[in-house]
Design a protein around this motif. Sequence first.
Motif, mmCIF file in Angstrom:
data_model
loop_
_atom_site.group_PDB
_atom_site.id
_atom_site.type_symbol
_atom_site.label_atom_id
_atom_site.label_comp_id
_atom_site.label_asym_id
_atom_site.label_seq_id
_atom_site.Cartn_x
_atom_site.Cartn_y
_atom_site.Cartn_z
ATOM 1 N N VAL A 288 0.852 -1.198 0.000
ATOM 2 C CA VAL A 288 0.000 0.000 0.000
ATOM 3 C C VAL A 288 0.884 1.243 0.000
ATOM 4 N N PHE A 289 1.996 1.194 0.751
ATOM 5 C CA PHE A 289 2.893 2.349 0.694
ATOM 6 C C PHE A 289 3.627 2.415 -0.648
ATOM 7 N N CYS A 290 4.328 1.349 -0.993
ATOM 8 C CA CYS A 290 5.200 1.397 -2.184
ATOM 9 C C CYS A 290 4.395 1.514 -3.479
ATOM 10 N N GLY A 291 3.178 0.956 -3.480
ATOM 11 C CA GLY A 291 2.375 1.010 -4.689
ATOM 12 C C GLY A 291 1.530 2.275 -4.763
ATOM 13 N N TYR A 292 0.830 2.580 -3.699
ATOM 14 C CA TYR A 292 -0.238 3.598 -3.726
ATOM 15 C C TYR A 292 0.217 4.929 -3.122
ATOM 16 N N LEU A 293 0.554 4.913 -1.816
ATOM 17 C CA LEU A 293 0.834 6.180 -1.126
ATOM 18 C C LEU A 293 2.043 6.898 -1.721
ATOM 19 N N PHE A 294 3.059 6.134 -2.084
ATOM 20 C CA PHE A 294 4.260 6.735 -2.673
ATOM 21 C C PHE A 294 3.908 7.560 -3.907
ATOM 22 N N LYS A 295 3.017 7.006 -4.735
ATOM 23 C CA LYS A 295 2.643 7.727 -5.965
ATOM 24 C C LYS A 295 1.847 8.994 -5.637
ATOM 25 N N LEU A 296 0.953 8.897 -4.637
ATOM 26 C CA LEU A 296 0.172 10.090 -4.266
ATOM 27 C C LEU A 296 1.083 11.179 -3.701
ATOM 28 N N LEU A 297 2.117 10.773 -2.966
ATOM 29 C CA LEU A 297 3.068 11.758 -2.427
ATOM 30 C C LEU A 297 3.885 12.378 -3.553
ATOM 31 N N ARG A 298 4.318 11.555 -4.476
ATOM 32 C CA ARG A 298 5.100 12.040 -5.620
ATOM 33 C C ARG A 298 4.336 13.090 -6.418
ATOM 34 N N GLU A 299 3.033 12.814 -6.553
ATOM 35 C CA GLU A 299 2.179 13.718 -7.353
ATOM 36 C C GLU A 299 1.593 14.853 -6.511
ATOM 37 N N HIS A 300 2.028 14.958 -5.267
ATOM 38 C CA HIS A 300 1.543 15.994 -4.336
ATOM 39 C C HIS A 300 0.035 15.934 -4.108
ATOM 40 N N ARG A 301 -0.556 14.774 -4.348
ATOM 41 C CA ARG A 301 -1.971 14.611 -3.982
ATOM 42 C C ARG A 301 -2.067 14.373 -2.479
ATOM 43 N N LEU A 302 -0.973 13.945 -1.886
ATOM 44 C CA LEU A 302 -0.811 13.929 -0.429
ATOM 45 C C LEU A 302 0.489 14.679 -0.147
ATOM 46 N N ASN A 303 0.494 15.475 0.921
ATOM 47 C CA ASN A 303 1.717 16.213 1.222
ATOM 48 C C ASN A 303 2.410 15.770 2.492
ATOM 49 N N LYS A 304 1.659 15.208 3.399
ATOM 50 C CA LYS A 304 2.282 14.791 4.666
ATOM 51 C C LYS A 304 1.483 13.631 5.239
ATOM 52 N N ILE A 305 2.143 12.499 5.386
ATOM 53 C CA ILE A 305 1.439 11.340 5.954
ATOM 54 C C ILE A 305 2.270 10.722 7.077
ATOM 55 N N MET A 306 1.571 10.006 7.950
ATOM 56 C CA MET A 306 2.251 9.160 8.927
ATOM 57 C C MET A 306 1.864 7.716 8.614
ATOM 58 N N LEU A 307 2.881 6.887 8.351
ATOM 59 C CA LEU A 307 2.653 5.456 8.118
ATOM 60 C C LEU A 307 3.060 4.724 9.387
ATOM 61 N N ILE A 308 2.123 3.977 9.947
ATOM 62 C CA ILE A 308 2.398 3.269 11.201
ATOM 63 C C ILE A 308 2.198 1.783 10.942
ATOM 64 N N SER A 309 3.280 1.076 10.639
ATOM 65 C CA SER A 309 3.148 -0.374 10.434
ATOM 66 C C SER A 309 3.029 -1.041 11.804
ATOM 67 N N THR A 310 2.136 -2.021 11.871
ATOM 68 C CA THR A 310 1.766 -2.608 13.164
ATOM 69 C C THR A 310 2.041 -4.108 13.143
ATOM 70 N N GLY A 311 2.675 -4.619 14.188
ATOM 71 C CA GLY A 311 3.031 -6.034 14.201
ATOM 72 C C GLY A 311 2.602 -6.753 15.467
ATOM 73 N N ALA A 312 2.105 -7.972 15.298
ATOM 74 C CA ALA A 312 1.754 -8.826 16.438
ATOM 75 C C ALA A 312 2.929 -9.787 16.634
ATOM 76 N N LEU A 313 3.594 -9.694 17.770
ATOM 77 C CA LEU A 313 4.838 -10.448 17.981
ATOM 78 C C LEU A 313 4.612 -11.805 18.633
ATOM 79 N N PHE A 314 3.436 -12.370 18.456
ATOM 80 C CA PHE A 314 3.198 -13.692 19.047
ATOM 81 C C PHE A 314 3.861 -14.764 18.185
ATOM 82 N N SER A 315 3.996 -15.951 18.747
ATOM 83 C CA SER A 315 4.438 -17.098 17.959
ATOM 84 C C SER A 315 3.530 -18.258 18.304
ATOM 85 N N PRO A 316 3.424 -19.242 17.411
ATOM 86 C CA PRO A 316 2.609 -20.406 17.767
ATOM 87 C C PRO A 316 3.068 -21.015 19.095
ATOM 88 N N THR A 317 4.382 -21.005 19.357
ATOM 89 C CA THR A 317 4.878 -21.558 20.622
ATOM 90 C C THR A 317 4.414 -20.729 21.809
#
Lengths: 340, 340
Positions: A288-317
């Motif tokens: 979503v960032f590399c495909g979509y948001l990056f292009k919108l930023l390049r084209e100045h359709r977005l000027n300032k964003i915060m990307l917050i990638s979220t991870g669940a650090l559980f394991s099956p164990t």
Amino acid sequence: MAIKRVGSQTVKLLNPPAIVSAASIVGPKEGQGPLSNYFDKVLEDDLFGEDSWEKAESKMLKEAVRMAVSRQDLMLPDIDYMLGGDLLNQLMSSSFAARDLQIPFLGLYGACSTMAESLSLSAMLVDGGFADRCIATTSSHFSTAERQFRFPLELGNQRPLTSQWTVTGAGAALVANDDGGPFITYITTGKVIDYGIIDANNMGAAMAPAAADTIGRHFDDTGMLPEDYDLIITGDLGRYGRDIASDLLKTKGYEVVKNFTDCGIEIFNPKKQDTHAGGSGCGCSAVVFCGYLFKLLREHRLNKIMLISTGALFSPTSAQQGESIPSIAHAVTIESKKKN
Amino acid sequence: MAIKRVGSQTVKLLNPPAIVSAASIVGPKEGQGPLSNYFDKVLEDDLFGEDSWEKAESKMLKEAVRMAVSRQDLMLPDIDYMLGGDLLNQLMSSSFAARDLQIPFLGLYGACSTMAESLSLSAMLVDGGFADRCIATTSSHFSTAERQFRFPLELGNQRPLTSQWTVTGAGAALVANDDGGPFITYITTGKVIDYGIIDANNMGAAMAPAAADTIGRHFDDTGMLPEDYDLIITGDLGRYGRDIASDLLKTKGYEVVKNFTDCGIEIFNPKKQDTHAGGSGCGCSAVVFCGYLFKLLREHRLNKIMLISTGALFSPTSAQQGESIPSIAHAVTIESKKKN
């Protein structure tokens, strides 16, 4: 030395590195979703000509890196570091891709937070003068994740409505000093947060407190407010997780409603695609960032964003040993213009 | 900005960060080995009061971090980043330790190369002005690794002579700007190298080419020679791997014999302890560095060393799918005095 720390968890990049190119590859299902036209390559078959899904995932990651690098008319030896990881045990996709790419490799694991982690570290290495160019990358694959974390696909298990659909996709972003944007201007690195959720089919609820913690900390540290952003977008909280994070941010005094969404919500059409709460996986915020948001930023359709990638650090164990699901979220601020 | 790159894979730290404190905890078997007196804590029981080995490993890592931090009369909130990882799927030990420690966490995976990876990134974050203090940490545990990567311990499988014994231990090193040493002066980041070894009981042979590649690259990049070092010490090649790496370096024109050893060779007495080719695991170079080498550097009994942690990036899934074992090695140069 210039002090770059702002508050307790945030750094400001004094010479903001640019994301000079980005590339995304997705699977067939992602190619049928609302962002279809933004992705650089849509696979017709999620085996991508390989004999296992794991090898297909690794190939996607490798091809995304090659694509991002070649767009700048660069060769692989021009890249100083590859920073990345994936969801597979021992980072199988990334490790084997790094073997073929022959770029000095720093393996990362932050579950689905890895895209923001790799962008953060890439930006710091470039800003600090340790690298001219870093490639930040991650991948995930529905079929590899499902059989590693949950059940063999052949079982045909039913999925509850809170479940999410792991994105098949890989993204790569090339970070370098450059006058063209977009630029990485702030980095807020998360702590591991655990509110005691134990349901592996409700990752959004497990990760929402981590997202709210990092976003709230970013505002506390910088003095910025939600309305300073055109878009605040989490990695893969999904529909329910997004609402929980929004509520938690309200209790911290920050109203994020109008400009707050989630990559996992944007990538699929839940009614038509049967993806329930939304997309997930490292690859979700990556494509979503590399495909979509990056292009919108390049084209100045977005000027300032915060990307917050979220991870669940559980394991099956850890789940088998009765532990709850600890989560983490890392935030990067990306602006289309460099401020003076 | 000062250019810090030296050659293709090496950076020189212009304002070398110091390792201001270090701590090590090991299991009972490591406590009976030749380095016993150097470790800060030797466990009587490798369950460390927990109800699973995984939880014991996580507790070791957590306690090592606490010990390293408290030795500087600091508190956990004084630490800007924790960088680390372990061998367990989804970094179970590190993730759960980071949950309890509440330090902003950057998860790393480089298999047994992780200690040098975490020292490298910590040093760059401090040198670059992004952090005042980083804690670099890793752990491993014989019983958690054996059952994840090989067989249930209850099977009592025989071990071939090329096999190594995963070290039960955790190390933590606190990296900060300080005038007392030792100092991290050079970092050489490895590429993934794969010579086609497929025997998971001969990790030394799989990792030796990666070690030789990184060490050779370090000399090529810096113009230094083996005799410029008091000690060149790999992470966990073991006896056979050490010899292979030494032979490979000879073909590159570098004679490393007198001052070349391996943490896995130093930690056990193979005749008395039945550990065959030597120790292995993330914890191996972590505790040998944080327990033993750090003290020798502090006391100026060593003045300049290269620590090359070595990791085999295979996974049980990649092995089942017929893949060979890709490996990586990262090197850090550590000097007792700062040069002017």
